[in-house]
Write a protein that holds these residues in place. Structure first.
Motif, PDB file in Angstrom:
ATOM      1  N   TYR A  26      12.910 -11.832  -4.882  1.00  0.00           N
ATOM      2  CA  TYR A  26      11.713 -11.017  -4.606  1.00  0.00           C
ATOM      3  C   TYR A  26      11.172 -11.364  -3.216  1.00  0.00           C
ATOM      4  O   TYR A  26      10.823 -10.472  -2.425  1.00  0.00           O
ATOM      5  CB  TYR A  26      10.644 -11.267  -5.660  1.00  0.00           C
ATOM      6  CG  TYR A  26       9.427 -10.394  -5.504  1.00  0.00           C
ATOM      7  CD1 TYR A  26       9.338  -9.161  -6.143  1.00  0.00           C
ATOM      8  CD2 TYR A  26       8.359 -10.782  -4.699  1.00  0.00           C
ATOM      9  CE1 TYR A  26       8.225  -8.343  -5.992  1.00  0.00           C
ATOM     10  CE2 TYR A  26       7.242  -9.975  -4.543  1.00  0.00           C
ATOM     11  CZ  TYR A  26       7.182  -8.760  -5.195  1.00  0.00           C
ATOM     12  OH  TYR A  26       6.080  -7.948  -5.031  1.00  0.00           O
ATOM     13  N   ALA A  27      11.114 -12.670  -2.894  1.00  0.00           N
ATOM     14  CA  ALA A  27      10.641 -13.091  -1.579  1.00  0.00           C
ATOM     15  C   ALA A  27      11.564 -12.563  -0.482  1.00  0.00           C
ATOM     16  O   ALA A  27      11.110 -12.155   0.604  1.00  0.00           O
ATOM     17  CB  ALA A  27      10.562 -14.626  -1.513  1.00  0.00           C
ATOM     18  N   VAL A  28      12.882 -12.554  -0.747  1.00  0.00           N
ATOM     19  CA  VAL A  28      13.819 -11.977   0.218  1.00  0.00           C
ATOM     20  C   VAL A  28      13.503 -10.500   0.442  1.00  0.00           C
ATOM     21  O   VAL A  28      13.547  -9.999   1.569  1.00  0.00           O
ATOM     22  CB  VAL A  28      15.272 -12.154  -0.278  1.00  0.00           C
ATOM     23  CG1 VAL A  28      16.242 -11.369   0.605  1.00  0.00           C
ATOM     24  CG2 VAL A  28      15.660 -13.627  -0.277  1.00  0.00           C
ATOM     25  N   GLY A  29      13.170  -9.786  -0.647  1.00  0.00           N
ATOM     26  CA  GLY A  29      12.817  -8.372  -0.518  1.00  0.00           C
ATOM     27  C   GLY A  29      11.575  -8.169   0.335  1.00  0.00           C
ATOM     28  O   GLY A  29      11.510  -7.245   1.153  1.00  0.00           O
ATOM     29  N   VAL A  30      10.559  -9.053   0.158  1.00  0.00           N
ATOM     30  CA  VAL A  30       9.338  -8.948   0.977  1.00  0.00           C
ATOM     31  C   VAL A  30       9.681  -9.153   2.450  1.00  0.00           C
ATOM     32  O   VAL A  30       9.234  -8.411   3.332  1.00  0.00           O
ATOM     33  CB  VAL A  30       8.286  -9.974   0.517  1.00  0.00           C
ATOM     34  CG1 VAL A  30       7.068  -9.932   1.442  1.00  0.00           C
ATOM     35  CG2 VAL A  30       7.859  -9.697  -0.919  1.00  0.00           C
ATOM     36  N   MET A  31      10.492 -10.190   2.738  1.00  0.00           N
ATOM     37  CA  MET A  31      10.861 -10.456   4.132  1.00  0.00           C
ATOM     38  C   MET A  31      11.675  -9.304   4.712  1.00  0.00           C
ATOM     39  O   MET A  31      11.472  -8.902   5.868  1.00  0.00           O
ATOM     40  CB  MET A  31      11.650 -11.768   4.210  1.00  0.00           C
ATOM     41  CG  MET A  31      10.789 -13.002   3.997  1.00  0.00           C
ATOM     42  SD  MET A  31      11.672 -14.534   4.340  1.00  0.00           S
ATOM     43  CE  MET A  31      12.765 -14.613   2.924  1.00  0.00           C
ATOM     44  N   ALA A  32      12.595  -8.749   3.907  1.00  0.00           N
ATOM     45  CA  ALA A  32      13.405  -7.630   4.394  1.00  0.00           C
ATOM     46  C   ALA A  32      12.520  -6.430   4.743  1.00  0.00           C
ATOM     47  O   ALA A  32      12.706  -5.781   5.778  1.00  0.00           O
ATOM     48  CB  ALA A  32      14.438  -7.233   3.331  1.00  0.00           C
ATOM     49  N   TYR A  33      11.534  -6.137   3.876  1.00  0.00           N
ATOM     50  CA  TYR A  33      10.634  -5.004   4.130  1.00  0.00           C
ATOM     51  C   TYR A  33       9.882  -5.198   5.450  1.00  0.00           C
ATOM     52  O   TYR A  33       9.768  -4.293   6.275  1.00  0.00           O
ATOM     53  CB  TYR A  33       9.664  -4.848   2.971  1.00  0.00           C
ATOM     54  CG  TYR A  33       8.879  -3.557   2.993  1.00  0.00           C
ATOM     55  CD1 TYR A  33       9.319  -2.447   2.275  1.00  0.00           C
ATOM     56  CD2 TYR A  33       7.712  -3.424   3.732  1.00  0.00           C
ATOM     57  CE1 TYR A  33       8.612  -1.259   2.282  1.00  0.00           C
ATOM     58  CE2 TYR A  33       6.995  -2.238   3.761  1.00  0.00           C
ATOM     59  CZ  TYR A  33       7.455  -1.155   3.022  1.00  0.00           C
ATOM     60  OH  TYR A  33       6.753   0.018   3.053  1.00  0.00           O
ATOM     61  N   ARG A  34       9.381  -6.429   5.665  1.00  0.00           N
ATOM     62  CA  ARG A  34       8.602  -6.690   6.878  1.00  0.00           C
ATOM     63  C   ARG A  34       9.493  -6.660   8.123  1.00  0.00           C
ATOM     64  O   ARG A  34       9.094  -6.179   9.181  1.00  0.00           O
ATOM     65  CB  ARG A  34       7.886  -8.028   6.768  1.00  0.00           C
ATOM     66  CG  ARG A  34       6.851  -8.045   5.634  1.00  0.00           C
ATOM     67  CD  ARG A  34       5.987  -9.268   5.679  1.00  0.00           C
ATOM     68  NE  ARG A  34       5.091  -9.260   6.827  1.00  0.00           N
ATOM     69  CZ  ARG A  34       4.120 -10.135   7.020  1.00  0.00           C
ATOM     70  NH1 ARG A  34       3.913 -11.093   6.132  1.00  0.00           N
ATOM     71  NH2 ARG A  34       3.343 -10.072   8.074  1.00  0.00           N
ATOM     72  N   LEU A  35      10.710  -7.199   8.007  1.00  0.00           N
ATOM     73  CA  LEU A  35      11.621  -7.174   9.152  1.00  0.00           C
ATOM     74  C   LEU A  35      12.058  -5.754   9.500  1.00  0.00           C
ATOM     75  O   LEU A  35      12.216  -5.418  10.681  1.00  0.00           O
ATOM     76  CB  LEU A  35      12.854  -8.039   8.849  1.00  0.00           C
ATOM     77  CG  LEU A  35      12.627  -9.557   8.836  1.00  0.00           C
ATOM     78  CD1 LEU A  35      13.821 -10.269   8.245  1.00  0.00           C
ATOM     79  CD2 LEU A  35      12.367 -10.064  10.250  1.00  0.00           C
ATOM     80  N   LEU A  36      12.245  -4.922   8.492  1.00  0.00           N
ATOM     81  CA  LEU A  36      12.700  -3.555   8.724  1.00  0.00           C
ATOM     82  C   LEU A  36      11.590  -2.652   9.239  1.00  0.00           C
ATOM     83  O   LEU A  36      11.841  -1.743  10.042  1.00  0.00           O
ATOM     84  CB  LEU A  36      13.257  -2.969   7.423  1.00  0.00           C
ATOM     85  CG  LEU A  36      14.571  -3.569   6.923  1.00  0.00           C
ATOM     86  CD1 LEU A  36      14.839  -3.114   5.490  1.00  0.00           C
ATOM     87  CD2 LEU A  36      15.731  -3.171   7.819  1.00  0.00           C
ATOM     88  N   THR A  37      10.361  -2.866   8.760  1.00  0.00           N
ATOM     89  CA  THR A  37       9.268  -1.923   9.058  1.00  0.00           C
ATOM     90  C   THR A  37       8.154  -2.497   9.918  1.00  0.00           C
ATOM     91  O   THR A  37       7.378  -1.740  10.499  1.00  0.00           O
ATOM     92  CB  THR A  37       8.633  -1.417   7.746  1.00  0.00           C
ATOM     93  OG1 THR A  37       7.960  -2.509   7.103  1.00  0.00           O
ATOM     94  CG2 THR A  37       9.698  -0.850   6.824  1.00  0.00           C
ATOM     95  N   GLY A  38       8.031  -3.833   9.966  1.00  0.00           N
ATOM     96  CA  GLY A  38       6.898  -4.430  10.668  1.00  0.00           C
ATOM     97  C   GLY A  38       5.608  -4.342   9.886  1.00  0.00           C
ATOM     98  O   GLY A  38       4.534  -4.565  10.449  1.00  0.00           O
ATOM     99  N   ARG A  39       5.679  -4.017   8.604  1.00  0.00           N
ATOM    100  CA  ARG A  39       4.471  -3.838   7.788  1.00  0.00           C
ATOM    101  C   ARG A  39       4.565  -4.675   6.517  1.00  0.00           C
ATOM    102  O   ARG A  39       5.652  -5.099   6.110  1.00  0.00           O
ATOM    103  CB  ARG A  39       4.290  -2.375   7.380  1.00  0.00           C
ATOM    104  CG  ARG A  39       4.235  -1.391   8.531  1.00  0.00           C
ATOM    105  CD  ARG A  39       3.982  -0.004   7.990  1.00  0.00           C
ATOM    106  NE  ARG A  39       4.030   1.015   9.039  1.00  0.00           N
ATOM    107  CZ  ARG A  39       3.834   2.304   8.818  1.00  0.00           C
ATOM    108  NH1 ARG A  39       3.568   2.737   7.601  1.00  0.00           N
ATOM    109  NH2 ARG A  39       3.895   3.173   9.812  1.00  0.00           N
ATOM    110  N   ASN A  40       3.406  -4.856   5.870  1.00  0.00           N
ATOM    111  CA  ASN A  40       3.407  -5.414   4.529  1.00  0.00           C
ATOM    112  C   ASN A  40       3.953  -4.373   3.561  1.00  0.00           C
ATOM    113  O   ASN A  40       3.919  -3.167   3.835  1.00  0.00           O
ATOM    114  CB  ASN A  40       1.983  -5.808   4.104  1.00  0.00           C
ATOM    115  CG  ASN A  40       1.463  -6.984   4.916  1.00  0.00           C
ATOM    116  OD1 ASN A  40       2.229  -7.843   5.351  1.00  0.00           O
ATOM    117  ND2 ASN A  40       0.155  -7.017   5.146  1.00  0.00           N
ATOM    118  N   ILE A  41       4.447  -4.814   2.409  1.00  0.00           N
ATOM    119  CA  ILE A  41       5.055  -3.875   1.467  1.00  0.00           C
ATOM    120  C   ILE A  41       4.036  -2.834   1.027  1.00  0.00           C
ATOM    121  O   ILE A  41       2.861  -3.132   0.824  1.00  0.00           O
ATOM    122  CB  ILE A  41       5.655  -4.605   0.241  1.00  0.00           C
ATOM    123  CG1 ILE A  41       4.572  -5.423  -0.487  1.00  0.00           C
ATOM    124  CG2 ILE A  41       6.812  -5.476   0.636  1.00  0.00           C
ATOM    125  CD1 ILE A  41       5.067  -6.024  -1.784  1.00  0.00           C
ATOM    126  N   GLY A  42       4.482  -1.589   0.909  1.00  0.00           N
ATOM    127  CA  GLY A  42       3.621  -0.484   0.519  1.00  0.00           C
ATOM    128  C   GLY A  42       4.446   0.588  -0.175  1.00  0.00           C
ATOM    129  O   GLY A  42       5.633   0.395  -0.466  1.00  0.00           O
TER     130      GLY A  42
END
Length: 445
Positions: A26-42
């Protein structure tokens, strides 16, 4: 005690439950989202934020961020498998991009060659036209006059000319006197007869039937307002509400439209997406947040206060939304339990007709590239249109309707299995406004 960085913790860690490898994923998913988008998960998928991302990233992030650990990536090997698929998609996208570039270059060369030929043809036509004009001008030049022979006497020529002029003048005077006359004025022409138009008959006025006067329902106690068991229509806006006996309340038959919202905010513009309008009167209002929706519900309550008789409009709670989305049978998706959805039997999602160059639901076509008019959407068994799809619906945390809970139901631009589940909660807070965020109202005591 709880150890770790809170925003990267899985839901079960935040609840103080045991963590395992799936919590790390799950933490990997959060980091991937931020690296891909520059945003917090939404609620927006990575490919909706950055159009150059391949759709495989959406699957990776969604599976890593599943709320339920049982539906999350089971281990790192499963994640590596998805990454391998992303690599294949990237390679295919690069090849497609190269092929497209070569195709554009060939088209550009063909256009340039065509333009060159057109210029040469135009120049040739211009030369032909100039040559034709020169030939016509030469043909119009009169030949030189022959030299005049000298007359023996100029006086004889002048006398002859005067006699000829006199004869012509006398003949013209005679003709001006009219036939059979020797003087006086010419007879006048007969007066023109007026053209008589037939009288135009006016059609008889047809009597228009008087519009029926709507009678306001009256409760058993004599209080005026909506009646349990009967549907309700807002006097101020014409918004329709369906009585749901299982919930003991009324639920908006449709999502709130641009036309209904502009009765409060006349200047509101829902804009467009890739030249597809989102601003039609019967399309759902978008570019509104939770506070906008809450203010609208309060405004409409004031507009209809003399007719409501003790009930009020508000935003549904998350639990209420789940109830009318599942229609009492615990279904996994708003349309049932099957995946993928079938065309014509589910909401407005990102199917084959969808605008945008990211992924689409295979084999699904709802007919609308962006938001659809609310009355043209699939209707669920409880008579509600567009529950699931079209726009994310703003929901409150509880039945007071006072504070934000989550966005529910996915929208016209969503396609992944996880996002379309009834259990999915769109995060990102209630303050954002986008081309996918709208709301539906309920009516309760």
């Amino acid at each position: 005690s709880m150890l770790g960085t809170f925003e990267y913790m899985s839901p079960e860690q935040k609840r103080g439950e045991d963590a395992d490898a799936r919590s790390d994923l799950y933490a990997v998913g959060v980091m991937a989202y931020r690296l891909l988008t520059g945003r917090n998960i939404g609620p927006k998928l990575p490919s909706r934020i950055d159009r150059e991302l391949v759709e495989g990233w959406d699957d990776f992030v969604e599976q890593a961020l599943e709320e339920d650990p049982a539906e999350r990536l089971s281990d790192a090997a499963a994640g590596l498998g998805l990454l391998a698929e992303i690599g294949k998609q990237l390679l295919a996208a690069a090849k497609a991009s190269q092929a497209k570039a070569e195709e554009r270059a060939a088209e550009e060369r063909e256009r340039a060659e065509g333009a060159r030929k057109q210029r040469e043809a135009a120049a040739a036509r211009k030369r032909e036209q100039e040559q034709q004009r020169e030939a016509e001008a030469a043909a119009k030049v009169p030949p030189p006059a022959p030299p005049m022979r000298k007359s023996g006497s100029g006086k004889k020529w002048v006398v002859g000319l005067l006699v000829f002029a006199g004869v012509i003048g006398y003949a013209m005077w005679q003709s001006s006197q009219g036939p059979g006359t020797t003087g006086g004025t010419r007879p006048s022409q007969p007066p023109a007869q007026p053209v008589v138009q037939p009288p135009r008959t006016q059609p008889a006025a047809t009597a228009q039937p008087a519009a029926p006067v709507a009678q306001r329902p009256v409760t058993p106690s004599g209080e005026r307002g909506p009646v349990a068991g009967q549907n309700w229509t807002s006097p101020a806006t014409g918004m329709e509400f369906v009585w749901i006996a299982q919930m003991n309340m009324w639920v908006g038959k449709f999502e709130v439209t641009n036309g209904e919202y502009r009765k409060k905010e006349p200047r509101h513009d829902s804009k467009s997406y890739e030249n597809h309008s989102l601003n039609g009167d019967r399309q759902p209002v978008v570019h509104v947040n939770f506070d906008d929706a809450k203010a609208y519900a309060e405004w409409l309550t004031q507009q209809d206060r003399s007719a409501l008789g003790g009930v009020r409009y508000r935003l549904p709670s998350e639990q209420e939304w789940v109830t009318y989305a599942q229609c009492g049978d615990g279904r996994a998706y708003p349309w049932g339990n099957n995946w993928p959805p079938r065309s014509g039997q589910a909401g407005n999602y990102h199917g084959q007709e969808g605008a945008g160059n990211w992924g689409k639901i295979s084999g699904y076509n709802d007919g609308f590239p962006v938001t659809a008019p609310v009355d043209r959407l699939w209707r669920n068994p409880w008579g509600l249109h567009g529950v699931g799809g079209n726009v994310w619906e703003a929901c409150a945390s509880d039945s007071s309707g006072g504070s934000f809970g989550a966005w529910r139901g996915a929208s016209w631009c969503n396609l992944s299995r996880g996002a379309l589940r009834v259990s999915n909660r769109g995060g990102g807070g209630g303050s954002g406004r986008g081309d996918y965020s709208g709301f539906r109202l309920v009516l309760s005591r």
